[in-house]
Write a protein that holds these residues in place. Sequence first.
Motif, mmCIF file in Angstrom:
data_model
loop_
_atom_site.group_PDB
_atom_site.id
_atom_site.type_symbol
_atom_site.label_atom_id
_atom_site.label_comp_id
_atom_site.label_asym_id
_atom_site.label_seq_id
_atom_site.Cartn_x
_atom_site.Cartn_y
_atom_site.Cartn_z
ATOM 1 N N ASN A 251 0.758 -1.075 -0.162
ATOM 2 C CA ASN A 251 0.092 0.009 -0.042
ATOM 3 C C ASN A 251 0.728 1.130 -0.121
ATOM 4 O O ASN A 251 0.652 2.296 -0.703
ATOM 5 C CB ASN A 251 -0.948 0.146 1.402
ATOM 6 C CG ASN A 251 -1.473 1.459 1.320
ATOM 7 O OD1 ASN A 251 -2.628 1.681 0.389
ATOM 8 N ND2 ASN A 251 -1.459 2.290 2.433
ATOM 9 N N LYS A 252 1.879 1.282 0.943
ATOM 10 C CA LYS A 252 2.943 2.300 0.725
ATOM 11 C C LYS A 252 3.575 2.463 -0.522
ATOM 12 O O LYS A 252 3.574 3.774 -1.291
ATOM 13 C CB LYS A 252 4.236 2.201 1.968
ATOM 14 C CG LYS A 252 4.911 3.438 1.753
ATOM 15 C CD LYS A 252 6.132 3.344 2.855
ATOM 16 C CE LYS A 252 6.801 4.479 2.892
ATOM 17 N NZ LYS A 252 8.033 4.547 3.652
ATOM 18 N N LEU A 253 3.930 1.445 -1.027
ATOM 19 C CA LEU A 253 4.537 1.401 -2.358
ATOM 20 C C LEU A 253 3.614 1.938 -3.551
ATOM 21 O O LEU A 253 4.193 2.870 -4.328
ATOM 22 C CB LEU A 253 4.803 -0.081 -2.976
ATOM 23 C CG LEU A 253 5.625 -0.136 -4.540
ATOM 24 C CD1 LEU A 253 6.812 0.555 -4.502
ATOM 25 C CD2 LEU A 253 5.783 -1.731 -4.634
ATOM 26 N N ILE A 254 2.188 1.711 -3.394
ATOM 27 C CA ILE A 254 1.308 1.903 -4.587
ATOM 28 C C ILE A 254 1.168 3.688 -4.361
ATOM 29 O O ILE A 254 1.217 4.452 -5.288
ATOM 30 C CB ILE A 254 0.121 1.357 -4.239
ATOM 31 C CG1 ILE A 254 0.144 -0.107 -4.558
ATOM 32 C CG2 ILE A 254 -1.036 2.283 -4.837
ATOM 33 C CD1 ILE A 254 -1.064 -1.076 -4.181
ATOM 34 N N VAL A 283 11.381 2.896 -4.216
ATOM 35 C CA VAL A 283 10.790 2.014 -5.188
ATOM 36 C C VAL A 283 11.968 0.824 -5.638
ATOM 37 O O VAL A 283 11.678 -0.221 -5.792
ATOM 38 C CB VAL A 283 10.317 2.898 -6.547
ATOM 39 C CG1 VAL A 283 10.097 1.719 -7.579
ATOM 40 C CG2 VAL A 283 9.136 3.760 -6.031
ATOM 41 N N LYS A 284 13.107 1.447 -5.863
ATOM 42 C CA LYS A 284 14.287 0.506 -6.330
ATOM 43 C C LYS A 284 14.567 -0.359 -5.218
ATOM 44 O O LYS A 284 15.280 -1.698 -5.537
ATOM 45 C CB LYS A 284 15.281 1.471 -6.652
ATOM 46 C CG LYS A 284 15.216 2.277 -8.208
ATOM 47 C CD LYS A 284 16.451 3.036 -8.412
ATOM 48 C CE LYS A 284 16.248 3.456 -9.781
ATOM 49 N NZ LYS A 284 17.428 4.227 -10.373
ATOM 50 N N THR A 305 8.501 -0.047 -14.367
ATOM 51 C CA THR A 305 9.207 0.904 -15.287
ATOM 52 C C THR A 305 10.012 2.118 -14.671
ATOM 53 O O THR A 305 11.161 2.519 -15.252
ATOM 54 C CB THR A 305 8.098 1.662 -15.687
ATOM 55 O OG1 THR A 305 7.219 0.948 -16.635
ATOM 56 C CG2 THR A 305 8.357 2.747 -16.957
ATOM 57 N N LEU A 306 9.588 2.420 -13.218
ATOM 58 C CA LEU A 306 10.349 3.403 -12.789
ATOM 59 C C LEU A 306 11.575 2.944 -12.262
ATOM 60 O O LEU A 306 12.767 3.384 -12.003
ATOM 61 C CB LEU A 306 9.513 3.977 -11.515
ATOM 62 C CG LEU A 306 10.270 5.093 -10.624
ATOM 63 C CD1 LEU A 306 10.456 6.218 -11.495
ATOM 64 C CD2 LEU A 306 9.356 5.582 -9.513
ATOM 65 N N ARG A 307 11.992 1.686 -12.082
ATOM 66 C CA ARG A 307 13.030 0.882 -11.421
ATOM 67 C C ARG A 307 14.046 0.679 -12.446
ATOM 68 O O ARG A 307 15.187 0.943 -12.439
ATOM 69 C CB ARG A 307 12.670 -0.493 -11.046
ATOM 70 C CG ARG A 307 11.950 -0.463 -9.817
ATOM 71 C CD ARG A 307 11.904 -1.961 -9.306
ATOM 72 N NE ARG A 307 12.887 -2.978 -9.025
ATOM 73 C CZ ARG A 307 13.377 -3.249 -7.958
ATOM 74 N NH1 ARG A 307 12.837 -2.586 -7.049
ATOM 75 N NH2 ARG A 307 14.662 -3.927 -8.037
ATOM 76 N N THR A 308 13.456 0.856 -13.540
ATOM 77 C CA THR A 308 14.058 0.746 -14.916
ATOM 78 C C THR A 308 14.592 1.939 -15.360
ATOM 79 O O THR A 308 15.912 2.036 -15.683
ATOM 80 C CB THR A 308 13.463 -0.011 -16.144
ATOM 81 O OG1 THR A 308 12.974 -1.324 -15.650
ATOM 82 C CG2 THR A 308 14.372 -0.261 -17.303
ATOM 83 N N SER A 309 13.749 2.939 -15.684
ATOM 84 C CA SER A 309 14.409 4.167 -16.185
ATOM 85 C C SER A 309 13.202 5.394 -15.948
ATOM 86 O O SER A 309 11.992 4.998 -16.291
ATOM 87 C CB SER A 309 14.320 3.948 -17.649
ATOM 88 O OG SER A 309 14.270 5.386 -18.540
ATOM 89 N N LYS A 310 13.451 6.483 -15.492
ATOM 90 C CA LYS A 310 12.874 7.533 -15.152
ATOM 91 C C LYS A 310 12.089 8.038 -16.404
ATOM 92 O O LYS A 310 10.963 8.351 -16.489
ATOM 93 C CB LYS A 310 13.370 8.848 -14.353
ATOM 94 C CG LYS A 310 13.574 8.253 -13.156
ATOM 95 C CD LYS A 310 13.964 9.406 -12.039
ATOM 96 C CE LYS A 310 15.575 9.648 -12.023
ATOM 97 N NZ LYS A 310 15.961 10.918 -11.322
#
Length: 323
Positions: A251-254, A283-284, A305-310
């Motif tokens: 829930n915090k991650l979301i 996130v990472k 997606t955010l972990r991969t590339s902003k």
Amino acid sequence: MNDAKISIIVPVYNIEKYLEKSIESLINQTYKNIEIILIDDGSTDNSPQICDSLAKKDSRIKVIHQPNKGVSSARNAGIQIADGDYIGFCDGDDTADEDMFEFLYNIAVSDNADIAMCDVRIVFENGEVRDTTTGEHKIWNDKESFLADFLKGSVNMATYTKLFRADICSDVRFPENRKTNEDKFYCFSAALNAEKFSIKSEPKYTYFRRAGSSSITEFSEKYFDCVYLADKISEITKETHPTLSENADCNKLITVLRIYKLMYMRNGLNKFRSKADELVNYVKSFDRKIAKKYLSKKDLIRFFTLRTSKPLFFFMIKYFDKY
């Protein structure tokens, strides 16, 4: 059918253009045994006079005038004097369908639910109407299964789509020192006192999304309250329902993913650069196996997606994930 009394709490702050229409939608409810509690939160327009005028026309309306303290304080002031068997909420610039509270009350009675829920339609200034309701009728017979869905984000977090049995709310209040996501925290807190929940996914409440409303204004520091309250929910969950600890972490991650998305959409990344970096690092560092286990498909795409590339994340938000 009308034996139980429903207290409907309405915070009011500088909404003179919309207030009468909103309160008329409550006055005209098919369920008649209601009290409508208007809390004027230090309005500087004609809202206080409109509240008093409406109260003179209908004895079911109570009015509280208080110095400006924010929407949570206003709602808490209403809860303090409410004497209904059930408690509902309405924002003073939205409208409830005339049968909304009869609809919710019937769900509460027929399903023996401590919290009964309907759904919402969103109306934009250009006339567009967004309605994602499904018609589904779902009952949760235990607290943990409801909390699991709530933490996943598959239950609407707003108080205005819900009818709460008053006795489960006796010790529940909105967090007055926080400006966003206070609805979600209140619903979570009330759910901890409840045992049975029910929803009929039909739109019975109209939320008007207007220019200048908090839902579309430029990003400000207040939105970090969402992350703070998600942290509090996680702490409480781990203490009271440890089997849902991973759900609460997700829930915090979301919440973090959505706040970062909001920062991009509303020009907040440069203004709050260090905070933005902190969110990305969170996130990472998040366990991918736990994310895969609990996140919805859309949130999982945002996560990877955010972990991969902003830049890739920004591209996706701009063209495929605007809402």
